[in-house]
Design an enzyme around this catalytic site. Sequence first.
Site, short mmCIF file in Angstrom:
data_model
loop_
_atom_site.label_atom_id
_atom_site.label_comp_id
_atom_site.label_asym_id
_atom_site.label_seq_id
_atom_site.Cartn_x
_atom_site.Cartn_y
_atom_site.Cartn_z
NE ARG A 25 28.34 -40.68 29.12
CZ ARG A 25 29.14 -39.78 28.55
NH1 ARG A 25 29.62 -38.76 29.25
NH2 ARG A 25 29.46 -39.88 27.30
CG HIS A 67 34.29 -41.14 25.83
ND1 HIS A 67 33.40 -40.68 26.77
CD2 HIS A 67 35.19 -40.15 25.66
CE1 HIS A 67 33.76 -39.46 27.16
NE2 HIS A 67 34.85 -39.11 26.50
CD GLU A 109 31.81 -35.83 29.17
OE1 GLU A 109 32.51 -34.80 28.99
OE2 GLU A 109 31.95 -36.86 28.50
CE1 TYR A 122 33.54 -30.67 31.32
CE2 TYR A 122 32.68 -31.27 29.15
CZ TYR A 122 33.17 -31.65 30.40
OH TYR A 122 33.26 -32.96 30.73
CD GLU A 182 32.11 -33.99 24.48
OE1 GLU A 182 33.21 -33.75 23.98
OE2 GLU A 182 31.72 -33.49 25.54
CG ASN A 238 28.86 -34.63 27.25
OD1 ASN A 238 27.93 -35.20 27.82
ND2 ASN A 238 29.82 -35.28 26.64
C1 PNW Z 1 34.93 -33.81 26.76
N1 PNW Z 1 36.45 -28.71 23.00
O1 PNW Z 1 35.94 -33.41 25.88
C2 PNW Z 1 35.04 -35.32 26.82
O2 PNW Z 1 33.83 -36.00 26.64
C3 PNW Z 1 35.82 -35.82 27.97
O3 PNW Z 1 36.41 -37.04 27.64
C4 PNW Z 1 36.82 -34.78 28.43
O4 PNW Z 1 37.71 -35.24 29.40
C5 PNW Z 1 36.01 -33.60 28.94
O5 PNW Z 1 35.10 -33.13 27.96
C6 PNW Z 1 36.87 -32.43 29.41
O6 PNW Z 1 37.60 -31.89 28.34
C7 PNW Z 1 36.00 -32.21 25.22
O7 PNW Z 1 37.60 -28.37 22.62
C8 PNW Z 1 37.24 -31.88 24.69
O8 PNW Z 1 35.46 -28.01 22.73
C9 PNW Z 1 37.38 -30.72 23.95
C10 PNW Z 1 36.28 -29.89 23.74
C11 PNW Z 1 35.06 -30.22 24.27
C12 PNW Z 1 34.92 -31.38 25.02
#
Ligand code: PNW
Length: 483
Positions: free
Chosen positions: A80, A124, A376, A300, A169, A298
């Site tokens: 991707r 993006h 992601e 995290y 996002e 995505n």
């Molecule tokens: C995503 N938050 O970014 C992006 O899609 C990527 O480009 C990035 O490198 C990756 O996650 C890691 O950070 C985010 O603050 C940035 O909640 C900030 C947030 C969430 C996702």
Amino acid sequence: MPDSSSVSFPPDFLWGSATSSYQIEGAVREDGRTPSIWDTFSHTPGKTHNGEHGDVAVDHYHRYRDDVALMADLGLNTYRFSVAWPRVQPTGRGPAVQKGLDFYRRLVDELLDKGIAPAVTLYHWDLPQELEDAGGWPARETAYRFAEYAAIVGEALGDRVERWITLNEPWCSAFLGYSSGVHAPGRTDGELALRAAHTLNLAHGLGASALRSVMPARNTVAVALNSHVVRTVSDDPRDLAAAQRIDDLANGIFHGPMLHGAYPETLFPATASVTDWSFVEEGDLKLIHQPLDALGLNYYTPALVGHAGTAPQDGPASDAHGTGDFSPWPGAEDVVFHQTPGEQTAMGWTVDATGLYDLLMRYHREAPGLPLYITENGAAYDDQVDEDGQVRDQERVSYLHSHLSTVRRAMADGADVRGYYLWSLLDNFEWAYGYSKRFGMVHVDYETQKRTPKASALWYSKAARSGTLAEPVVEPAAAPPVD
Ligand code: PNW
């Protein structure tokens, strides 16, 4: 829990990695590219870690062949990446720059040649600066410009690329870009952010139909949302109400119109102090509500929220969801983000694989029948290069193992997950954090641009090749010779 030897994935499961244009390409002034909002922002003093920017990044624009070869060596079957709008339409309008499109044609050919299925994200975060100067995402016009750009790229690559993602996002684009200001273009106005969210929704809808009008019908169109997994700190009605508001502002504001053709009812009273929403025009929701072939998620870390009135005065608050000087949550400044218990990554994000399970099951219910992709997932750690040149990133291996096990568990419970894209292939420009946070499964030496697969890449490669997860154990470094 079943032991990992029994964790096996279907043979057609997609194993990939993800990147984005501004984070890896560099070559910002080549072949007609003009500045995006991230060029402007990162060159503005005080906006990124040490003033770092993507001028060179990891030089992928010149090294894409090697990078594709690396993916092939690792046995990945999908990739991707995103197209840089300012390479294709430098002013955000008008005819395409062929040299810009040619780069992506060459990249796609290289991928196909190696049996790696490309998945293209159209946006993006690198909006052409000229469009920002004309009003940016808060301006309706930007959605129409995006649709035009989508048609150009769809026409150029639609014969070779089957998987398409309109936006990455949109929450970050709208709320980090225009409300908290920690992302480009760095505005801090909640009303602008809500307008931006609506324009991004429109851009998604118009872009999806523009893609369909120029591409073969077999191609699929999706969006990648950073849907937040919102947990409530207690059952106190004030905490439950706080969680509902964050869920609306993080998730419903996008998936509501995109999947169901409506904003959540509760969103309007919750943001009434910020906007009257009069920018939503008749017919907009129909334009946004386009059929989708898949949903990209995505993930995290989860969010743990409560109301300020129930929070202990000195309790640990979390900054992982953007508190700081300006809130990314317009109208919800009285909501408190608590620290989720557990081990944290270098971003300060708590490792919590059950959040990914909850996310998949939620969208399994929210969008029955819609294939899901993890577009992601991954983690930043303070990776060390050992004396022998190896990077033994045990923590990342454990992270991947727990999250992939969870994906498999959600699949067993009915979620139709078709693929997983590890963020990221390479260490790269981590936005406001510059090069200080490394998300790659492949280490990059930023002086020499040398790529070295970390232990996590080798572990993930085994998973991709075998369709099963090995024990999450990295061989320790050999003890240094004693003399
Ligand atoms: C995503 N938050 O970014 C992006 O899609 C990527 O480009 C990035 O490198 C990756 O996650 C890691 O950070 C985010 O603050 C940035 O909640 C900030 C947030 C969430 C996702």
